[in-house]
Structure formats: structure tokens, C-alpha cells
Design a protein around this motif. Structure first.
Motif, PDB file in Angstrom:
ATOM      1  N   GLY A  18      -2.765 -44.778 -33.258  1.00 18.87           N
ATOM      2  CA  GLY A  18      -3.357 -45.308 -34.306  1.00 18.87           C
ATOM      3  C   GLY A  18      -4.650 -45.171 -34.463  1.00 18.87           C
ATOM      4  N   ALA A  19      -5.135 -43.824 -33.662  1.00 20.09           N
ATOM      5  CA  ALA A  19      -6.800 -44.283 -34.056  1.00 20.09           C
ATOM      6  C   ALA A  19      -7.069 -43.517 -35.349  1.00 20.09           C
ATOM      7  CB  ALA A  19      -7.296 -43.032 -32.810  1.00 20.09           C
ATOM      8  N   ARG A  20      -8.104 -43.830 -36.007  1.00 23.87           N
ATOM      9  CA  ARG A  20      -8.605 -42.789 -36.758  1.00 23.87           C
ATOM     10  C   ARG A  20      -9.285 -41.616 -36.265  1.00 23.87           C
ATOM     11  NH1 ARG A  20     -11.563 -47.766 -40.452  1.00 23.87           N
ATOM     12  NH2 ARG A  20     -12.210 -45.906 -41.875  1.00 23.87           N
ATOM     13  N   LEU A  21      -9.070 -40.868 -37.809  1.00 23.17           N
ATOM     14  CA  LEU A  21      -9.975 -39.481 -37.524  1.00 23.17           C
ATOM     15  C   LEU A  21     -10.361 -39.770 -38.759  1.00 23.17           C
ATOM     16  CD1 LEU A  21     -10.209 -37.308 -36.609  1.00 23.17           C
ATOM     17  CD2 LEU A  21      -7.867 -35.948 -37.988  1.00 23.17           C
ATOM     18  N   VAL A  22     -12.100 -39.432 -38.179  1.00 22.98           N
ATOM     19  CA  VAL A  22     -12.480 -38.626 -39.116  1.00 22.98           C
ATOM     20  C   VAL A  22     -13.972 -38.214 -39.502  1.00 22.98           C
ATOM     21  CG1 VAL A  22     -15.362 -40.151 -40.357  1.00 22.98           C
ATOM     22  CG2 VAL A  22     -13.261 -41.857 -38.948  1.00 22.98           C
ATOM     23  N   ASP A  23     -13.665 -37.157 -40.442  1.00 22.20           N
ATOM     24  CA  ASP A  23     -14.464 -36.003 -40.794  1.00 22.20           C
ATOM     25  C   ASP A  23     -16.270 -36.516 -40.868  1.00 22.20           C
ATOM     26  OD1 ASP A  23     -14.843 -33.276 -41.534  1.00 22.20           O
ATOM     27  OD2 ASP A  23     -13.082 -33.123 -42.728  1.00 22.20           O
ATOM     28  N   HIS A  58     -14.782 -35.807 -36.086  1.00 21.45           N
ATOM     29  CA  HIS A  58     -15.111 -35.044 -35.853  1.00 21.45           C
ATOM     30  C   HIS A  58     -15.886 -34.163 -37.548  1.00 21.45           C
ATOM     31  CE1 HIS A  58     -12.584 -32.624 -38.678  1.00 21.45           C
ATOM     32  NE2 HIS A  58     -11.543 -33.380 -39.092  1.00 21.45           N
ATOM     33  N   CYS A  59     -16.026 -32.652 -36.691  1.00 24.76           N
ATOM     34  CA  CYS A  59     -16.318 -31.355 -37.688  1.00 24.76           C
ATOM     35  C   CYS A  59     -15.859 -30.436 -37.883  1.00 24.76           C
ATOM     36  CB  CYS A  59     -18.727 -31.274 -37.781  1.00 24.76           C
ATOM     37  SG  CYS A  59     -18.196 -31.144 -36.039  1.00 24.76           S
ATOM     38  N   ARG A  60     -16.768 -29.154 -37.780  1.00 26.26           N
ATOM     39  CA  ARG A  60     -16.016 -28.324 -38.303  1.00 26.26           C
ATOM     40  C   ARG A  60     -16.156 -26.664 -36.583  1.00 26.26           C
ATOM     41  NH1 ARG A  60     -17.305 -22.561 -37.637  1.00 26.26           N
ATOM     42  NH2 ARG A  60     -19.584 -23.349 -37.795  1.00 26.26           N
ATOM     43  N   SER A  61     -17.815 -27.982 -35.186  1.00 27.32           N
ATOM     44  CA  SER A  61     -17.660 -26.607 -34.358  1.00 27.32           C
ATOM     45  C   SER A  61     -17.664 -27.423 -33.260  1.00 27.32           C
ATOM     46  CB  SER A  61     -18.638 -25.637 -34.089  1.00 27.32           C
ATOM     47  OG  SER A  61     -19.667 -26.598 -34.788  1.00 27.32           O
ATOM     48  N   GLY A  62     -18.094 -28.975 -33.403  1.00 27.75           N
ATOM     49  CA  GLY A  62     -18.142 -30.021 -32.962  1.00 27.75           C
ATOM     50  C   GLY A  62     -19.601 -30.034 -32.480  1.00 27.75           C
ATOM     51  N   MET A  63     -20.863 -29.472 -32.789  1.00 25.97           N
ATOM     52  CA  MET A  63     -21.707 -29.040 -33.232  1.00 25.97           C
ATOM     53  C   MET A  63     -22.750 -30.988 -33.318  1.00 25.97           C
ATOM     54  SD  MET A  63     -23.148 -27.337 -31.302  1.00 25.97           S
ATOM     55  CE  MET A  63     -24.927 -26.857 -31.677  1.00 25.97           C
ATOM     56  N   ARG A  64     -22.688 -30.627 -35.052  1.00 33.28           N
ATOM     57  CA  ARG A  64     -23.459 -32.000 -36.187  1.00 33.28           C
ATOM     58  C   ARG A  64     -22.247 -32.829 -35.257  1.00 33.28           C
ATOM     59  NH1 ARG A  64     -21.281 -30.144 -42.049  1.00 33.28           N
ATOM     60  NH2 ARG A  64     -20.451 -28.447 -40.900  1.00 33.28           N
ATOM     61  N   THR A  65     -21.500 -33.673 -34.988  1.00 31.87           N
ATOM     62  CA  THR A  65     -21.037 -34.944 -34.706  1.00 31.87           C
ATOM     63  C   THR A  65     -21.738 -34.624 -32.734  1.00 31.87           C
ATOM     64  OG1 THR A  65     -19.272 -33.646 -33.453  1.00 31.87           O
ATOM     65  CG2 THR A  65     -18.483 -35.395 -35.228  1.00 31.87           C
ATOM     66  N   GLY A  66     -21.615 -33.540 -32.249  1.00 29.20           N
ATOM     67  CA  GLY A  66     -22.498 -34.100 -31.010  1.00 29.20           C
ATOM     68  C   GLY A  66     -24.008 -34.266 -31.376  1.00 29.20           C
ATOM     69  N   ALA A  67     -24.858 -33.780 -32.540  1.00 22.63           N
ATOM     70  CA  ALA A  67     -26.277 -33.834 -32.272  1.00 22.63           C
ATOM     71  C   ALA A  67     -26.615 -35.741 -33.187  1.00 22.63           C
ATOM     72  CB  ALA A  67     -26.940 -33.083 -33.626  1.00 22.63           C
ATOM     73  N   ASN A  68     -25.261 -35.820 -33.594  1.00 18.00           N
ATOM     74  CA  ASN A  68     -25.343 -37.162 -34.793  1.00 18.00           C
ATOM     75  C   ASN A  68     -24.432 -38.030 -33.248  1.00 18.00           C
ATOM     76  OD1 ASN A  68     -26.995 -36.639 -37.528  1.00 18.00           O
ATOM     77  ND2 ASN A  68     -25.319 -35.046 -37.145  1.00 18.00           N
ATOM     78  N   ALA A  69     -24.605 -38.213 -32.477  1.00 16.51           N
ATOM     79  CA  ALA A  69     -23.067 -39.224 -31.848  1.00 16.51           C
ATOM     80  C   ALA A  69     -23.699 -40.233 -31.174  1.00 16.51           C
ATOM     81  CB  ALA A  69     -23.303 -38.490 -30.207  1.00 16.51           C
TER      82      ALA A  69
END
Length: 170
Positions: A18-23, A58-69
Motif C-alpha cells: 500500500g505504499a505510494r510510489l512517487v516519481d 524515485h528518480c532515474r538513478s537515485g541522484m536527484r532523490t538523494g540531493a533533495n532528501a
């Protein structure tokens, strides 16, 4: 604040529960390739995310999500996680990805291709035909410098108006 990262298999289990997945990628990136069921909420227009037992960004490689944590954590009203390695890791884990090869390339990739082609053309014409054509390469380089400095890219704006980019397929 940092968010915990989870593997694609762990994310898949959370989503199944039931978790939401956000791109957080742009709409044109999401249209080209996406994880089925992922909500497209670009980072520049994210808003609040809640109403779920958890959220996986998530993003494409994990870089954007990590940078915007920190921003992602602040937008979450529930436990939040980052998909380690993003869409690329999800695909590598053998999990389903919806690809749409008919969707146009992402605008920034189009800018890179166009700018690179114009620089090469300017150099070749400058060497073979007339040195004044080197000005084309200088003009493109100055445009890229301006875009990087200001965040405004005229070439991206122009390419976005092209017929193949007017309708983003989802």
C-alpha cells in the motif's frame, strides 16, 4: 535530514502493501519510461504527500532523490524512503518498467544533442569553409554558459515548442 534508502525488492514489497510510489522526474522523463503505478510529482511541484502507510520516492538513478532528501522528507506526512539506484536499479532488478519509445526524448537530452551538433557543425564549417563559422560554436557555448548561470535555456524553450514535443504521451 536524510531519508533511508531501500532496495528495489524492498520498495516493491512496500508498494504491494500500500505504499505510494512517487516519481520526482519531469513529465517528459516520466512519459518515456516509468514504473507502473508511479505518480509523477516533479520535484519543482511536489506538494504534500500523505494518505498512505509509506511513500517511496524515485528518480532515474537515485541522484536527484538523494540531493533533495530534506525536501522530500518535509513533504511526507508518513514514513518516507528513497529507492536506491532509482528507475535504473528497479529495471536491473527485473521489476516491471513501462517504456514508451514513441514519447519524445527528454528536453535536456534534446538540448545536449542539438548543442553538440551545432558545435561540431560550426567547427567543421570553420575549418573547411570559412573561419567565421567558428562563431556558431562560440554562440552555442555562450548560450550554454548563460543557461547554466541563470537556469534559463532558450534552446530548451525553443525545442519545447517543436511539434514532436507538444504532446507528452503518458
Amino acid at each position: 535530514m536524510t531519508l533511508p534508502t531501500i532496495t528495489p525488492d524492498e520498495a516493491h514489497r512496500l508498494i504491494t502493501d500500500g505504499a505510494r510510489l512517487v516519481d520526482i522526474r519531469s513529465a517528459d522523463e516520466h512519459a518515456r519510461a516509468r514504473i507502473p503505478g508511479a505518480e509523477n510529482r516533479p520535484i519543482n511541484a511536489l506538494g504534500r504527500v500523505g494518505d498512505a502507510p509509506a511513500v517511496v520516492y524515485h528518480c532515474r538513478s537515485g541522484m536527484r532523490t538523494g540531493a533533495n532528501a530534506a525536501l522530500l522528507a518535509a513533504a511526507s506526512d508518513c514514513p518516507a524512503y528513497l529507492l536506491e539506484g532509482g528507475l535504473d536499479a528497479w529495471r536491473a532488478a527485473g521489476l516491471p518498467v513501462a517504456d514508451n519509445s514513441k514519447a519524445p526524448l527528454e528536453i535536456m537530452r534534446q538540448v545536449q544533442i542539438t548543442a553538440g551538433a551545432l558545435v561540431v557543425i560550426g567547427v567543421v564549417l570553420g575549418l573547411v569553409v570559412q573561419p567565421a563559422f567558428l562563431g556558431l560554436s562560440a554562440f552555442v557555448g555562450a548560450g550554454l554558459l548563460f543557461a547554466g548561470s541563470t537556469g534559463w535555456c532558450g534552446m530548451a524553450k525553443l525545442l519545447a515548442m517543436m511539434p514532436w514535443n507538444r504532446r507528452v504521451a503518458t
